[in-house]
Design an enzyme around this catalytic site. Structure first.
Site, short mmCIF file in Angstrom:
data_model
loop_
_atom_site.label_atom_id
_atom_site.label_comp_id
_atom_site.label_asym_id
_atom_site.label_seq_id
_atom_site.Cartn_x
_atom_site.Cartn_y
_atom_site.Cartn_z
N HIS A 54 0.89 -0.86 0.18
CA HIS A 54 0.25 -0.19 -0.17
C HIS A 54 0.90 1.41 -0.04
O HIS A 54 0.81 2.35 -0.37
CB HIS A 54 -1.41 0.13 0.95
CG HIS A 54 -1.48 1.01 1.66
ND1 HIS A 54 -3.44 1.19 1.21
CD2 HIS A 54 -1.50 2.32 1.97
CE1 HIS A 54 -4.05 2.07 0.69
NE2 HIS A 54 -3.08 2.59 1.87
N GLU A 98 -8.52 7.03 -5.12
CA GLU A 98 -7.82 6.26 -3.82
C GLU A 98 -9.08 4.89 -3.79
O GLU A 98 -9.90 5.16 -4.01
CB GLU A 98 -7.47 7.30 -3.15
CG GLU A 98 -6.66 5.76 -1.97
CD GLU A 98 -4.82 6.83 -1.19
OE1 GLU A 98 -4.05 7.34 -1.64
OE2 GLU A 98 -5.92 7.48 -0.06
N HIS A 100 -10.99 2.42 -1.12
CA HIS A 100 -10.83 1.47 0.39
C HIS A 100 -11.12 0.36 0.12
O HIS A 100 -12.78 0.43 1.24
CB HIS A 100 -11.58 3.01 1.05
CG HIS A 100 -10.66 3.43 2.07
ND1 HIS A 100 -11.33 3.75 3.84
CD2 HIS A 100 -9.68 2.98 3.14
CE1 HIS A 100 -10.19 3.52 4.82
NE2 HIS A 100 -9.34 3.64 3.94
N ASP A 122 -6.04 14.26 1.37
CA ASP A 122 -5.36 14.30 0.28
C ASP A 122 -5.26 15.93 -0.66
O ASP A 122 -3.89 16.48 -1.05
CB ASP A 122 -5.42 13.27 -0.83
CG ASP A 122 -4.56 11.85 -0.39
OD1 ASP A 122 -3.10 11.93 0.63
OD2 ASP A 122 -4.98 10.65 -0.46
N GLU A 317 -4.84 4.50 12.45
CA GLU A 317 -4.62 4.82 11.85
C GLU A 317 -5.76 6.24 11.34
O GLU A 317 -6.72 6.12 10.68
CB GLU A 317 -5.09 3.95 10.26
CG GLU A 317 -3.68 3.30 9.67
CD GLU A 317 -3.73 2.33 8.76
OE1 GLU A 317 -5.13 2.52 8.54
OE2 GLU A 317 -3.07 2.62 7.87
N SER A 318 -5.94 6.52 13.10
CA SER A 318 -6.64 7.49 13.05
C SER A 318 -6.67 8.57 11.99
O SER A 318 -5.91 8.91 11.77
CB SER A 318 -6.33 8.59 14.85
OG SER A 318 -6.65 7.48 16.00
N GLN A 319 -8.25 9.24 11.63
CA GLN A 319 -8.55 9.24 10.88
C GLN A 319 -8.84 11.11 11.21
O GLN A 319 -8.41 11.58 12.44
CB GLN A 319 -10.51 9.24 10.49
CG GLN A 319 -10.10 8.00 10.42
CD GLN A 319 -9.84 7.26 8.79
OE1 GLN A 319 -10.04 8.14 7.95
NE2 GLN A 319 -8.72 6.62 8.70
N SER A 539 -4.31 -0.60 -6.05
CA SER A 539 -4.22 -1.68 -5.09
C SER A 539 -4.75 -3.29 -5.19
O SER A 539 -4.88 -4.30 -6.07
CB SER A 539 -5.94 -1.40 -4.54
OG SER A 539 -6.93 -2.36 -3.56
N1 LIG Z 1 -2.03 3.73 -10.24
C1 LIG Z 1 -0.58 5.36 -10.19
N2 LIG Z 1 -0.37 5.93 -11.30
C2 LIG Z 1 0.93 6.79 -11.29
N3 LIG Z 1 0.41 7.63 -9.82
C3 LIG Z 1 0.20 6.43 -8.99
C4 LIG Z 1 -1.02 5.63 -9.47
N4 LIG Z 1 -0.64 5.08 -7.52
C5 LIG Z 1 0.18 5.84 -6.78
N5 LIG Z 1 0.73 6.62 -7.62
C6 LIG Z 1 1.27 8.17 -6.75
O1 LIG Z 1 2.39 7.73 -5.61
C7 LIG Z 1 2.30 8.53 -4.73
C8 LIG Z 1 2.31 7.77 -3.58
O2 LIG Z 1 0.55 7.61 -3.57
P1 LIG Z 1 -0.32 7.02 -2.57
O3 LIG Z 1 0.87 6.18 -1.41
O4 LIG Z 1 -1.22 6.77 -2.83
O5 LIG Z 1 -0.36 8.38 -1.34
P2 LIG Z 1 -0.87 8.30 -0.06
O6 LIG Z 1 0.60 8.69 0.37
O7 LIG Z 1 -1.90 9.17 -0.23
O8 LIG Z 1 -1.48 7.10 0.12
C9 LIG Z 1 1.23 9.38 -5.27
O9 LIG Z 1 1.59 10.84 -5.31
C10 LIG Z 1 0.48 8.43 -6.37
O10 LIG Z 1 0.05 9.96 -7.09
#
Ligand SMILES: Nc1ncnc2c1ncn2[C@@H]1O[C@H](COP(=O)(O)OP(=O)(O)O)[C@@H](O)[C@H]1O
Lengths: 584, 235, 80, 80
Positions: A54, A98, A100, A122, A317-319, A539
């Site tokens: 993740h 994103e 869930h 975000d 992971e408190s919101q 995911s």
């Molecule tokens: N499928 C994807 N295509 C392009 N960029 C991605 C993709 N998945 C994740 N990213 C980029 O990777 C970075 C990390 O994402 P993520 O871990 O989901 O952020 P967060 O910390 O908010 O959970 C983000 O900038 C996201 O835009």
């Protein structure tokens, strides 16, 4: 290396403990090499979340790098909390999608609600006011005993959160397929509006700066949530239930207003939401991007429960929480803003020049890890994959015409779950609050005005998993192109996309083949259309007992309508007008 | 000069929407007043906007009704300043006791957001004087708790006194069960106090006040208020 | 036969409503409130007159529908 | 000192939530349910250790905020 690390919790590193943290034996060996000693329990927890699929994108990063991410309109591509495109005249659209999925299957209302909350954070983290929410939902067969409960919980959770915060939920998609019976998909997208000269980033640049915690208090919510989101389900997943987080949209609303109020001043140097892996990933990422070290004193963290350990606080992971780096001297003014909105505010640490993340609790050092290594050492897998054999083409003339005649067929089609009206869903979402929804749900794309102007932002999300299953590359292209068409259909110039790549277990070469194919297809379509990918989310492990979901790379498209007077819509305006069919 | 004030509670989210509509229709700036203030500057109209004050936790409007500013809202309303409560604002008016009854969870138990049709039942109020009795207005509803309840005696009294201002109806003005989006008793969508100067209604007039938003029926309520205010100024 | 059911959030589960009430009470001038938790209270009137049967039925109702056992506990009291 | 408060709708006040639960129970196959009423259950943890004081305070909390006495009744139980 500082080896004075002590833990308040006695523990022994067993194979089970390593497995419980989602680490493979070779990953643990690598951890030992990095640390040069046995990690404390808190350190083990920190690495486990940072290295989870993740957070680290360890299976997909290699391929994600092939996507086109730049273009004339791009202000910020992937790598920050959300992507940003230029709308002209000083306006920018900030957006991301994103997933869930796992939490929503376990507790549909709260899972979906907290998904909406997370994606909005975000977006407003970057200085944008959220102005439109969308969601892409996949459920199992409508007749499956769990489907009804899941649909109603997810839909009311999305509405419950977005309606309360007061951001219109203007679009999305809902589909049903037995392939999602045990693994539903809940992908939430948020679009925000910012001024181009007021965009905020997450790099903690500068030494000796206060690290500030704002929002809700920390509880034992969703500890291990981030690793859970990357672990396959089995029949015992019910036991993982207490990790469910409850969303508090009221606090989120206050947090948006407070953050935007403080952002109007020059107090904030960097800001980031505490999403999955909460305090751990926010501090590690901010410090790494700023090229600094960071010291946290967990005694200062606002806590909702008594007796919380360092491990729990770092992994909670408190919101509805955010982390900020402030300009020294602005603490009091910032605190006043958050107090006015009845939110917690605490200075919990400081940036340093040591390059290390040092976490202390009750006078003991609970973790001492080099920041750059922590942020960038996640394994990168180029997992084996087998190209997917595209399904055979079926020609229309091979399909016998229905006996019943066209009209009954049309009626049947319109009544199927795949095509039936989604009014039941979007009527549960406030899609008009903020007073700028000029195209409501039900059309090709939703349109919201840029407040106070005649510009419109069009947004939609699409993918047809059936096509991706038949031919991942073509299906990936098709999803991109469908968003493009939907945006054009309302009169918008498509600008950029966000994506949410939902797949099964990437350790299986045929699933990895779907992922690779879909990313190639998405990349090619985006390159050809000059329609870059500015943000996204992956995911994986959406499978139960070895059966993966249909491959579902959801694409969210955003476009600009220079003048909403010229917007187009699907409704037939007058009798006697001409209908024209274009295309092949 | 028309001076209007919009009260902002923590969790209000239609406050800006109402301000925009008020300013467009009255032609004058509307003042936003924070719930923590103790006094509203003198004004010609007070609006309690929609939203989820305090998250709608406990009961919709319950906590907002105890906000510091509400003492002055009640005092000013009792002294004759016109007061409009929309959606959550209506719920707050009921919690303060300025209007009778309660708003329960929608009969469907679901949040509902869509256009509704309203039949105007009286023009003898500050907010409907430009309407015709029986006129049908289209206005969006967006709520989870809009199911109006009062005991039979109260309902009868409201009817006798002409205090039921709007009822949910179909596009042709027929007050039917099918046209009732939330189970409200007697299809009630809005009521007033005995002076006709305090109006509470569930639908959102500010959401349909310009053609770009899909309609202008919502203007009518604000236009009536403008006419009423102008008339009061002339004396 | 009446069943009275209290449904409460499990320990440690965030209770935004309780928190907001706590806050409202303090701004109304009530001091000395350590914590507020909000739950549901449901009364089910059953035709069956047998207490043991009733408890069993209501237990099942709670599991199947009334409580969200992922985050909630329930407590049943049977009164005649 | 803990106060347990049950807040219920007065007789004759419409209860859409109770009705919906009733309906859902019957479609789940539970028969013999005469009526369902849904209310709220609130636990207030008080610093004050005196039961009589506590009851008086909580009584006032109910009147001022916790219950809407136009449509709701409340019942307070003080436990140590
Ligand atoms: N499928 C994807 N295509 C392009 N960029 C991605 C993709 N998945 C994740 N990213 C980029 O990777 C970075 C990390 O994402 P993520 O871990 O989901 O952020 P967060 O910390 O908010 O959970 C983000 O900038 C996201 O835009």
């Amino acid at each position: 290396m500082n080896d004075a690390t002590e833990s308040t919790v006695p523990f022994e590193v067993t194979d089970e403990l390593i497995a419980e943290h989602g680490l493979k034996p070779d990953e643990y060996t690598r951890l030992l090499e990095i640390m040069g000693r046995q990690p404390s329990l808190t350190e083990l927890g920190i690495f486990s979340v940072m290295w989870s699929e993740h957070c680290s994108y360890k299976s997909s990063r290699f391929w994600l790098k092939t996507l086109p991410t730049s273009g004339a309109c791009v202000i910020q591509g992937p790598g920050e909390n959300a992507g940003i495109v230029d709308l002209g005249e000083g306006w920018a659209a900030v957006f991301k999608m994103e997933s869930h999925n796992h939490p929503s299957y376990i507790e549909p209302y709260q899972g979906a609600a907290t998904g909406v909350g997370g994606i909005m954070r975000d977006v407003f983290t970057m200085g944008a006011r959220p102005v439109a929410n969308l969601n892409a939902l996949r459920f199992g067969d409508p007749s499956h005993p769990k489907t009804r409960h899941l649909v109603s919980g997810v839909v009311s959770g999305i509405g419950g959160y977005g309606n309360c915060v007061g951001v219109p939920t203007v679009g999305g998609e809902v589909n049903f397929d037995a392939g999602y019976n045990n693994n539903i998909l809940v992908n939430a997208m948020c679009v925000g509006l910012a001024r181009t000269d007021k965009i905020f980033y997450s790099a903690a640049k500068g030494v000796g700066l206060p690290v500030v915690y704002v929002g809700s208090k920390t509880g034992r919510d969703g500890i291990h949530g981030a690793t859970m989101a990357s672990a396959e389900f089995d029949d015992k997943s019910d036991e993982k239930r207490p990790t469910v987080q409850v969303g508090d949209p009221f606090t989120e609303k206050l947090l948006i207003e407070a953050c935007l109020e403080l952002m109007a001043s020059d107090a904030i140097i960097a800001i980031q939401d505490m999403g999955a892996a909460g305090l751990t990933s926010s501090t590690a990422e901010m410090a790494d991007k700023g090229g600094v070290g960071i010291e946290l004193n967990l005694d200062q963290v606002p806590q909702r429960e008594t007796g919380m350990t360092a491990y729990e606080m770092m992994l909670s992971e408190s919101q509805e929480r955010m982390l900020m780096i402030l300009r020294p001297g602005s603490e009091a003014a910032a605190e006043a803003v958050f107090r006015k909105w009845d939110l917690d505010f605490a200075v919990i640490g400081r940036t340093t020049d040591t390059g290390r993340m040092i976490v202390t609790h009750k006078g003991k050092v609970e973790a001492d890890i080099p920041v750059a290594t922590l942020a960038n050492s996640a394994p990168l897998y180029e997992r084996p994959w087998v190209p997917h054999e595209p399904a055979k083409v079926i020609l229309p003339q091979w399909v016998p015409p229905p006996d019943a005649g066209i009209l009954p067929c049309l009626k049947t089609l319109m009544g199927t779950p795949a095509l039936a009206s989604r009014r039941w869903v979007w009527e549960q979402y406030d899609h008009m609050v903020m007073g700028d929804t000029v195209q409501r749900p039900g059309g090709d794309a939703a349109v919201v005005r840029v407040h106070g102007t005649q510009k419109g932002i069009a947004a939609c999300c699409d993918v047809t998993p059936r096509y991706v299953a038949a031919d991942p590359e073509m299906g990936g292209k098709q999803a991109v192109v469908e968003t493009w068409r939907n945006l054009t259909a309302v009169g918008a110039d498509p600008l950029a996309v966000t994506d949410n790549l939902n797949f099964g277990n990437p350790e299986r070469p045929e699933i990895m083949g779907q992922i690779v194919g879909a990313i190639k297809g998405i990349g090619e379509a985006c390159r050809t259309l000059d329609y870059p990918v500015v943000s996204g989310n992956v995911s994986l492990y959406n499978e139960t007992n070895g059966v993966g979901i249909p491959p579902t790379p959801a694409i969210g498209g955003v476009g600009l309508i220079p003048d909403v007077q010229k917007m187009a819509s699907v409704d037939l305006k007058r009798e006697g007008e001409l209908l024209v069919l274009i295309g092949e | 000069m028309i001076r209007s004030a919009v009260i902002v509670f923590p969790g209000s989210n239609c406050d800006r929407d109402v301000k925009v509509a008020l300013e467009a229709i009255t032609g004058f700036p509307a003042r936003m007043v924070w719930h923590g203030e103790s006094e509203i500057p003198a004004c010609d109209l007070i609006v309690l906007p929609g939203g989820f004050s305090y998250g709608d936790y406990l009961r919709c409007g319950a906590m907002a009704a105890h906000s510091p500013i509400m003492r002055d809202v009640v005092a000013k309303a009792k002294a004759g300043t016109p007061l409009l409560g929309i959606c959550n604002g209506f719920q707050i008016l009921l919690e303060t006791g300025l209007l009778p009854g309660a708003l329960m969870r929608n009969a469907s138990l679901r949040f509902i957001c869509r256009d509704a049709f309203l039949r105007c039942e009286t023009k003898d109020t500050f907010f409907t004087r430009c309407n015709r009795v029986g006129e049908v207005l289209r206005m969006p509803v967006a709520h989870h708790d809009g199911n109006y309840f009062a005991d039979e005696d109260t309902l009868d009294r409201l009817e006798e006194d002409g205090r039921v201002v709007f009822r949910y109806c179909d596009a042709d003005g027929a007050v039917t069960e099918a046209a009732n989006p939330n189970g409200s008793q007697r299809n009630i969508a809005g009521i007033t106090d005995s002076t006709g100067r305090i109006l509470g209604l569930m639908p959102h007039p500010e959401r349909l006040f310009e053609p770009q938003l899909g309609g202008t029926d919502g203007r009518r309520i604000f236009e009536s208020a403008v006419v009423s205010i102008a008339e009061a100024m002339v004396g | 036969m009446k069943a009275r059911i209290k449904i409460t959030l499990k320990n440690g589960v965030l209770d935004p409503q309780g928190k907001a009430i706590e806050h409202a009470l303090s701004s109304l001038g009530f001091s000395g409130v350590n914590e507020v938790r909000q739950g549901k209270y449901i009364e089910v009137d059953l035709a069956d007159g047998d207490a043991a049967n009733a408890r069993e039925t209501v237990e099942k109702m709670c599991k199947d529908l009334l409580a969200n056992t992922v985050i909630e506990n329930y407590d049943i009291e049977i009164a005649s």
